[in-house]
Design a protein around this motif. Sequence first.
Motif, PDB file in Angstrom:
ATOM      1  N   GLU A  89     -33.289 -31.878   2.377  1.00  0.00           N
ATOM      2  CA  GLU A  89     -32.924 -32.644   1.470  1.00  0.00           C
ATOM      3  C   GLU A  89     -33.635 -33.913   1.170  1.00  0.00           C
ATOM      4  O   GLU A  89     -33.580 -34.767   2.124  1.00  0.00           O
ATOM      5  CB  GLU A  89     -31.364 -32.630   1.017  1.00  0.00           C
ATOM      6  CG  GLU A  89     -30.803 -33.482  -0.232  1.00  0.00           C
ATOM      7  CD  GLU A  89     -31.262 -32.646  -1.417  1.00  0.00           C
ATOM      8  OE1 GLU A  89     -32.269 -33.251  -2.088  1.00  0.00           O
ATOM      9  OE2 GLU A  89     -30.533 -31.745  -1.745  1.00  0.00           O
ATOM     10  N   GLU A 142     -32.150 -34.743  -5.201  1.00  0.00           N
ATOM     11  CA  GLU A 142     -32.648 -34.348  -6.318  1.00  0.00           C
ATOM     12  C   GLU A 142     -33.876 -33.218  -6.206  1.00  0.00           C
ATOM     13  O   GLU A 142     -34.568 -33.311  -7.027  1.00  0.00           O
ATOM     14  CB  GLU A 142     -32.629 -35.337  -7.515  1.00  0.00           C
ATOM     15  CG  GLU A 142     -31.491 -36.103  -7.716  1.00  0.00           C
ATOM     16  CD  GLU A 142     -31.531 -36.972  -9.117  1.00  0.00           C
ATOM     17  OE1 GLU A 142     -32.594 -37.352  -9.425  1.00  0.00           O
ATOM     18  OE2 GLU A 142     -30.331 -37.412  -9.440  1.00  0.00           O
ATOM     19  N   GLN A 181     -41.655 -24.392  -7.523  1.00  0.00           N
ATOM     20  CA  GLN A 181     -41.471 -24.974  -8.755  1.00  0.00           C
ATOM     21  C   GLN A 181     -42.543 -26.210  -8.857  1.00  0.00           C
ATOM     22  O   GLN A 181     -42.432 -27.148  -8.237  1.00  0.00           O
ATOM     23  CB  GLN A 181     -40.220 -25.439  -9.387  1.00  0.00           C
ATOM     24  CG  GLN A 181     -40.072 -26.206 -10.433  1.00  0.00           C
ATOM     25  CD  GLN A 181     -38.758 -26.765 -10.993  1.00  0.00           C
ATOM     26  OE1 GLN A 181     -38.684 -27.010 -12.158  1.00  0.00           O
ATOM     27  NE2 GLN A 181     -37.809 -26.655  -9.985  1.00  0.00           N
ATOM     28  N   CYS A 208     -29.993 -25.892  -2.837  1.00  0.00           N
ATOM     29  CA  CYS A 208     -30.831 -25.877  -4.100  1.00  0.00           C
ATOM     30  C   CYS A 208     -31.310 -24.245  -4.115  1.00  0.00           C
ATOM     31  O   CYS A 208     -31.901 -24.008  -3.046  1.00  0.00           O
ATOM     32  CB  CYS A 208     -31.795 -26.786  -4.052  1.00  0.00           C
ATOM     33  SG  CYS A 208     -32.948 -26.700  -5.539  1.00  0.00           S
ATOM     34  N   GLU A 209     -31.298 -23.693  -5.107  1.00  0.00           N
ATOM     35  CA  GLU A 209     -31.954 -22.283  -5.214  1.00  0.00           C
ATOM     36  C   GLU A 209     -33.315 -22.343  -4.917  1.00  0.00           C
ATOM     37  O   GLU A 209     -34.030 -23.411  -5.599  1.00  0.00           O
ATOM     38  CB  GLU A 209     -31.478 -21.706  -6.774  1.00  0.00           C
ATOM     39  CG  GLU A 209     -30.094 -21.557  -6.908  1.00  0.00           C
ATOM     40  CD  GLU A 209     -29.481 -20.137  -5.977  1.00  0.00           C
ATOM     41  OE1 GLU A 209     -30.141 -19.763  -5.338  1.00  0.00           O
ATOM     42  OE2 GLU A 209     -28.278 -20.098  -6.482  1.00  0.00           O
ATOM     43  N   TRP A 267     -35.428 -23.368  -7.899  1.00  0.00           N
ATOM     44  CA  TRP A 267     -35.458 -24.563  -8.381  1.00  0.00           C
ATOM     45  C   TRP A 267     -36.088 -25.806  -7.624  1.00  0.00           C
ATOM     46  O   TRP A 267     -36.235 -26.836  -7.900  1.00  0.00           O
ATOM     47  CB  TRP A 267     -34.194 -24.763  -8.325  1.00  0.00           C
ATOM     48  CG  TRP A 267     -33.368 -23.914  -9.447  1.00  0.00           C
ATOM     49  CD1 TRP A 267     -33.831 -22.843 -10.059  1.00  0.00           C
ATOM     50  CD2 TRP A 267     -31.856 -24.165  -9.627  1.00  0.00           C
ATOM     51  NE1 TRP A 267     -32.682 -22.150 -10.603  1.00  0.00           N
ATOM     52  CE2 TRP A 267     -31.308 -22.946 -10.523  1.00  0.00           C
ATOM     53  CE3 TRP A 267     -30.893 -24.871  -9.526  1.00  0.00           C
ATOM     54  CZ2 TRP A 267     -30.151 -22.785 -11.155  1.00  0.00           C
ATOM     55  CZ3 TRP A 267     -29.773 -24.839 -10.008  1.00  0.00           C
ATOM     56  CH2 TRP A 267     -29.476 -23.772 -10.841  1.00  0.00           C
ATOM     57  N   LEU A 268     -36.623 -25.593  -6.202  1.00  0.00           N
ATOM     58  CA  LEU A 268     -37.371 -26.295  -5.360  1.00  0.00           C
ATOM     59  C   LEU A 268     -38.376 -27.165  -6.104  1.00  0.00           C
ATOM     60  O   LEU A 268     -39.350 -26.360  -6.269  1.00  0.00           O
ATOM     61  CB  LEU A 268     -37.468 -26.063  -4.054  1.00  0.00           C
ATOM     62  CG  LEU A 268     -36.062 -25.605  -3.392  1.00  0.00           C
ATOM     63  CD1 LEU A 268     -36.714 -24.840  -2.033  1.00  0.00           C
ATOM     64  CD2 LEU A 268     -35.539 -26.923  -3.017  1.00  0.00           C
ATOM     65  N   GLY A 283     -40.146 -22.788  -1.955  1.00  0.00           N
ATOM     66  CA  GLY A 283     -40.030 -23.114  -3.121  1.00  0.00           C
ATOM     67  C   GLY A 283     -41.167 -23.253  -3.708  1.00  0.00           C
ATOM     68  O   GLY A 283     -42.274 -23.608  -2.990  1.00  0.00           O
ATOM     69  N   TYR A 298     -29.731 -21.976  -0.282  1.00  0.00           N
ATOM     70  CA  TYR A 298     -29.609 -21.914  -1.558  1.00  0.00           C
ATOM     71  C   TYR A 298     -28.236 -22.675  -2.122  1.00  0.00           C
ATOM     72  O   TYR A 298     -28.197 -22.828  -3.272  1.00  0.00           O
ATOM     73  CB  TYR A 298     -29.353 -20.312  -1.914  1.00  0.00           C
ATOM     74  CG  TYR A 298     -28.094 -19.632  -1.129  1.00  0.00           C
ATOM     75  CD1 TYR A 298     -26.986 -19.468  -1.759  1.00  0.00           C
ATOM     76  CD2 TYR A 298     -28.139 -18.842  -0.206  1.00  0.00           C
ATOM     77  CE1 TYR A 298     -25.738 -19.232  -1.288  1.00  0.00           C
ATOM     78  CE2 TYR A 298     -27.398 -18.165   0.721  1.00  0.00           C
ATOM     79  CZ  TYR A 298     -25.867 -18.467   0.201  1.00  0.00           C
ATOM     80  OH  TYR A 298     -24.904 -17.673   0.647  1.00  0.00           O
ATOM     81  N   TYR A 350     -34.029 -30.341  -6.793  1.00  0.00           N
ATOM     82  CA  TYR A 350     -34.138 -29.411  -7.943  1.00  0.00           C
ATOM     83  C   TYR A 350     -35.123 -29.884  -9.166  1.00  0.00           C
ATOM     84  O   TYR A 350     -35.462 -29.293 -10.073  1.00  0.00           O
ATOM     85  CB  TYR A 350     -33.015 -28.994  -8.561  1.00  0.00           C
ATOM     86  CG  TYR A 350     -31.987 -30.168  -8.918  1.00  0.00           C
ATOM     87  CD1 TYR A 350     -31.991 -30.726 -10.238  1.00  0.00           C
ATOM     88  CD2 TYR A 350     -31.176 -30.677  -7.755  1.00  0.00           C
ATOM     89  CE1 TYR A 350     -31.220 -31.980 -10.390  1.00  0.00           C
ATOM     90  CE2 TYR A 350     -30.183 -31.932  -8.163  1.00  0.00           C
ATOM     91  CZ  TYR A 350     -30.084 -32.219  -9.295  1.00  0.00           C
ATOM     92  OH  TYR A 350     -29.485 -33.253  -9.581  1.00  0.00           O
ATOM     93  N   GLU A 351     -35.310 -31.180  -9.197  1.00  0.00           N
ATOM     94  CA  GLU A 351     -35.949 -31.782 -10.506  1.00  0.00           C
ATOM     95  C   GLU A 351     -37.148 -33.080  -9.703  1.00  0.00           C
ATOM     96  O   GLU A 351     -37.996 -33.171 -10.725  1.00  0.00           O
ATOM     97  CB  GLU A 351     -35.256 -32.407 -11.311  1.00  0.00           C
ATOM     98  CG  GLU A 351     -34.229 -33.554 -10.732  1.00  0.00           C
ATOM     99  CD  GLU A 351     -33.537 -34.078 -12.227  1.00  0.00           C
ATOM    100  OE1 GLU A 351     -32.987 -35.136 -12.091  1.00  0.00           O
ATOM    101  OE2 GLU A 351     -33.201 -33.355 -12.986  1.00  0.00           O
ATOM    102  N   HIS A 369     -27.151 -34.939  -2.436  1.00  0.00           N
ATOM    103  CA  HIS A 369     -28.108 -34.292  -3.045  1.00  0.00           C
ATOM    104  C   HIS A 369     -28.993 -35.129  -3.852  1.00  0.00           C
ATOM    105  O   HIS A 369     -29.805 -34.723  -4.801  1.00  0.00           O
ATOM    106  CB  HIS A 369     -27.728 -32.834  -3.460  1.00  0.00           C
ATOM    107  CG  HIS A 369     -26.657 -33.164  -4.803  1.00  0.00           C
ATOM    108  ND1 HIS A 369     -25.378 -33.321  -4.509  1.00  0.00           N
ATOM    109  CD2 HIS A 369     -26.923 -33.179  -5.971  1.00  0.00           C
ATOM    110  CE1 HIS A 369     -25.062 -33.400  -5.698  1.00  0.00           C
ATOM    111  NE2 HIS A 369     -25.821 -33.297  -6.613  1.00  0.00           N
TER     112      HIS A 369
END
Length: 310
Positions: free
Chosen positions: A69, A72, A135, A106-107, A110-111, A133, A103, A74-75, A39
């Motif tokens: 994936e 990272e 975000q 990554c929730e 948050w993706l 996702g 999930y 989530y960011e 991840h």
Amino acid sequence: MISSHVSSFVGSPVVPFTPGMALPDDPSAVAWRLEVEEHDAEPEEFLGLVRALREQVPPDAVRALVVGEWGEAYERPLPVEALVEAAAEWTGLRAVFLADLTYEQCEISWLAHGDITPLLAAYPSLEVLWVRGAQGLRLEPIRHAGLRELRFESGGLPAEVVRAVGACELPALHRLDLWLGRSDYGGDAGVEDLAGVLAGVGLPALRHLAACNAEIADAVAAAVATAPVVPRLEALDLSMGTLTDEGAKALLAGQPLTHLARLDLHHHYLSEEMAASVAAALPGVQVDLSDAQTAEEYDGTPYRYTAVGE
């Protein structure tokens, strides 16, 4: 739905791509999955995976892609540009699923994403686009003559994206799924932001509309009750949200829905009496009223939740 990876996509089995792997007998009959193992992988690892797919799989055999994936997630926004760069070779690409992560990886809220407009512009023959996702997600109004199915799965879909979809010209689009979500996870769209979609001017072929997983489900139902797009629909999906008797009453008081083949209201907050009234009012329609919910009360205030949030 977001607890496991898809095993098939657009009717094709999903096959993880590994550099140097033995290819299936018909590499065009699978959906290729691109995913790094860790991840926290560096960006170059995912980009190298895309390059290897371009080098090792005949370009006309890349018909469907599932991106897992990328490192990272989530960011770091999903690197759509890597797919855009391959467009001149992948002329047969017809379906893309961005961010098939569970999930546990990554929730959903948050993706991280960026602007997906270049992907649509680069692949004019693309027919299916799913995005999980929202975000940082961005979309500019665009004309795309090939797209038949567009799906946004989110715990909170930005109003700007909802408005952009309504401003697009998608003459072949048959199915549109919008998981509107909750305000505390970025779902700041109101019914006014759905105006373009509900007018349906740029969506003349639309037959399946989902405006679901909505914190504002009652307001959506009231808007749908008079929406110009509804008479041409075969399926309407207002499920997974916080629909109450108020929204159901508004829906039934509006334009006829008896032409629908399916009305999906599962995960709702209707009383038993109202649920029975909906079913009775639409005897020829397949109505899904499963998964009835009960509001939770805190300090005398009822709280209702969408099926998918964080």
